[in-house]
Each structure stands twice: as structure tokens, then as C-alpha cells.
Design an enzyme around this catalytic site. Structure first.
Site, PDB file in Angstrom:
ATOM      1  N   ASP A  34     101.350  20.280 108.893  1.00 54.08           N
ATOM      2  CA  ASP A  34     101.723  21.651 108.608  1.00 54.08           C
ATOM      3  C   ASP A  34     102.121  21.785 107.144  1.00 54.08           C
ATOM      4  O   ASP A  34     102.557  20.814 106.514  1.00 54.08           O
ATOM      5  CB  ASP A  34     102.905  22.071 109.494  1.00 54.08           C
ATOM      6  CG  ASP A  34     102.963  23.571 109.731  1.00 54.08           C
ATOM      7  OD1 ASP A  34     102.689  23.998 110.861  1.00 54.08           O
ATOM      8  OD2 ASP A  34     103.279  24.317 108.783  1.00 54.08           O
ATOM      9  N   ASP A  53      99.110  20.946 102.109  1.00 55.63           N
ATOM     10  CA  ASP A  53      98.379  22.147 101.697  1.00 55.63           C
ATOM     11  C   ASP A  53      96.914  21.999 102.094  1.00 55.63           C
ATOM     12  O   ASP A  53      96.106  21.447 101.342  1.00 55.63           O
ATOM     13  CB  ASP A  53      98.507  22.358 100.188  1.00 55.63           C
ATOM     14  CG  ASP A  53      97.804  23.629  99.720  1.00 55.63           C
ATOM     15  OD1 ASP A  53      97.302  24.383 100.583  1.00 55.63           O
ATOM     16  OD2 ASP A  53      97.751  23.858  98.493  1.00 55.63           O
ATOM     17  N   TYR A 145      91.997  40.158 109.387  1.00 53.74           N
ATOM     18  CA  TYR A 145      92.238  39.063 110.337  1.00 53.74           C
ATOM     19  C   TYR A 145      90.992  38.808 111.185  1.00 53.74           C
ATOM     20  O   TYR A 145      90.559  37.660 111.351  1.00 53.74           O
ATOM     21  CB  TYR A 145      93.419  39.412 111.220  1.00 53.74           C
ATOM     22  CG  TYR A 145      93.661  38.448 112.357  1.00 53.74           C
ATOM     23  CD1 TYR A 145      94.208  37.195 112.114  1.00 53.74           C
ATOM     24  CD2 TYR A 145      93.343  38.792 113.672  1.00 53.74           C
ATOM     25  CE1 TYR A 145      94.442  36.307 113.163  1.00 53.74           C
ATOM     26  CE2 TYR A 145      93.569  37.916 114.720  1.00 53.74           C
ATOM     27  CZ  TYR A 145      94.122  36.679 114.460  1.00 53.74           C
ATOM     28  OH  TYR A 145      94.348  35.802 115.498  1.00 53.74           O
ATOM     29  N   LYS A 149      88.707  35.435 111.523  1.00 49.81           N
ATOM     30  CA  LYS A 149      88.501  34.718 112.776  1.00 49.81           C
ATOM     31  C   LYS A 149      87.032  34.725 113.181  1.00 49.81           C
ATOM     32  O   LYS A 149      86.555  33.779 113.827  1.00 49.81           O
ATOM     33  CB  LYS A 149      89.370  35.326 113.874  1.00 49.81           C
ATOM     34  CG  LYS A 149      90.847  34.968 113.740  1.00 49.81           C
ATOM     35  CD  LYS A 149      91.093  33.463 113.771  1.00 49.81           C
ATOM     36  CE  LYS A 149      92.567  33.116 113.879  1.00 49.81           C
ATOM     37  NZ  LYS A 149      92.812  31.645 113.872  1.00 49.81           N
TER      38      LYS A 149
END
Length: 229
Positions: A34, A53, A145, A149
Site C-alpha cells: 500500500d 508508490d 471513475y 474502471k
């Protein structure tokens, strides 16, 4: 028998932690990766890799290579890392589109590219991406978004075709709204009865990582909460 070895990106979030719990319960090794620093509440027994990152190709490769070295190889990767933003197209900022692409598509691409040498070296492996139902049809305010996706979905299909004869399967699950504390806080008046629990999604991920899913690749699987009895 050697334990299966997996990386989960976005591993410190609600879904990442649920997948980590499920992997550990199945007897596998799990590395939770993460960008955030490691914090309390992560699954006991998981390898926590904070500060990664995954938008940077060199950092992504260093991170995944480090996990593979620690585990003695890699059997699969689950790309959970991503993000959401609500913003109308009319009044939106192009920076939001760039950010959604980076958080959702770029991280999935770079983490997968970093994992592939380890998977291909052993002639088998699994890649599972987390998409969204919005990839099929966007609603108002979800343009950036949903476009990102959709990019994850197309990336999944392209990788599946490229790797079809090389022992690595690539699939994506498409959740509806995930029942997380963050989503409940953001939508306090919503009907949560059809939201899908992270643990339920984790079970689908486990299937796609398993030997039982060997004949499944390039699939985009919708995952919704079941109706009330």
C-alpha cells in the site's frame, strides 16, 4: 507442500485486509502492499509493505521483486489499489480524470508488469483485478471513475489474451458498492442491504486464485450482495 504466495495491492484498505485475511486462513502467504504507511489492524501473519508508490514503475518493480525474494517466488497478484471520485463532466477538472486513471489503471498495469516475470518464470500464475460495475454503465457524476474502471476491464482482457498459452490467467471482479466504513460514512442515508461485504468479495478472489479456476481467464465477474430471503 509449499505455501502459495500472493501480493495484494491496496492491501491496507478494507477490501485488501479482507483478502489478506482470507489468503492467510487458506494457508497462503500474503504480502499487503500500500502507499500508506503500515498501521495497526492489519492481518496477523501478513507481510506489510507500506509506502509503495505503485504509480512509479521503478518503485513498483522494487516492491514486487522484494516480496518475491522474501517469499522465494510468487504465485499471483490481486490488484485492489484504486480510488473513487464523484464529479460531473460539465464542471469537472481534467486533473480528476488523470488521478482516476493513475490510481486505478496505472497501478494495476505497473504492479502486473512487475509480477509477470516471477509468474512466467514458473510457468503458471494468477492475476485478479478489482474493477467495478460502473465499468459497464456509468451514472451521473461517475464519468472519470467509470472510464478508469473500464480501462481496468479492457486491460484485464488484453492481458488474458496475451498470456493465454503461457500459464497465467487474468480475471477481474466487478463489485457493486462495497460495504466499508468509508462508504457508509460517505452515504449515510443509503440502503446498504444490497451492498457487498469485503469478505464475500474475498471468497470470489480466492476462487480465481485457485487451481479450480485454471480454465477461467479474461472473465469480468459481477459480484453483488444476494437478495434478502
Amino acid at each position: 507442500m509449499n505455501k502459495a504466495r500472493y501480493v495484494v495491492t491496496g492491501g491496507f484498505g478494507a477490501l485488501g485486509r479482507a483478502i489478506g485475511d482470507a489468503l492467510l486462513a487458506s494457508g497462503a502467504q500474503a504480502a499487503l502492499v500500500d502507499q500508506a504507511p503500515a498501521a495497526a489492524g492489519l492481518p496477523a501473519g501478513a507481510l506489510a509493505c507500506g509506502g509503495a508508490d505503485l504509480c512509479d514503475p521503478h518503485a513498483a518493480r522494487r516492491c514486487i521483486d522484494g516480496v518475491a525474494e522474501r517469499f522465494g517466488g510468487l504465485d499471483g497478484i490481486v490488484n485492489v489499489a484504486g480510488g473513487f471520485a464523484w464529479e460531473s463532466v460539465e464542471h469537472g477538472d481534467i486533473a480528476t480524470w488523470d488521478r482516476m486513471y493513475a490510481m486505478n489503471v496505472r497501478t494495476t498495469l505497473l504492479a502486473s508488469q512487475a509480477a509477470l516475470p516471477h509468474l512466467l518464470r514458473q510457468g503458471r500464475g494468477r492475476i485478479v483485478n478489482i474493477g467495478a460495475m460502473a465499468a459497464g454503465r456509468a451514472q451521473a457524476g461517475m464519468g472519470a471513475y467509470a472510464a478508469a474502471k473500464s480501462g481496468v476491464a479492457r486491460l484485464t482482457e488484453a492481458m488474458a489474451e496475451e498470456l493465454l498459452a503461457r500459464g497465467v490467467t487474468v480475471n477481474a471482479i466487478l463489485p457493486g458498492i462495497i460495504d466499508t466504513p468509508a462508504n457508509r460514512a460517505a452515504m449515510p442515508d443509503a440502503d446498504t442491504s444490497r451492498w457487498v461485504a469485503p469478505a464475500a468479495l474475498a471468497e470470489v478472489v480466492l476462487f480465481l486464485l485457485s487451481d479450480a479456476s485454471a480454465a477461467v481467464t479474461g472473465a469480468l465477474l459481477p459480484v453483488m450482495a444476494r437478495g434478502l430471503d
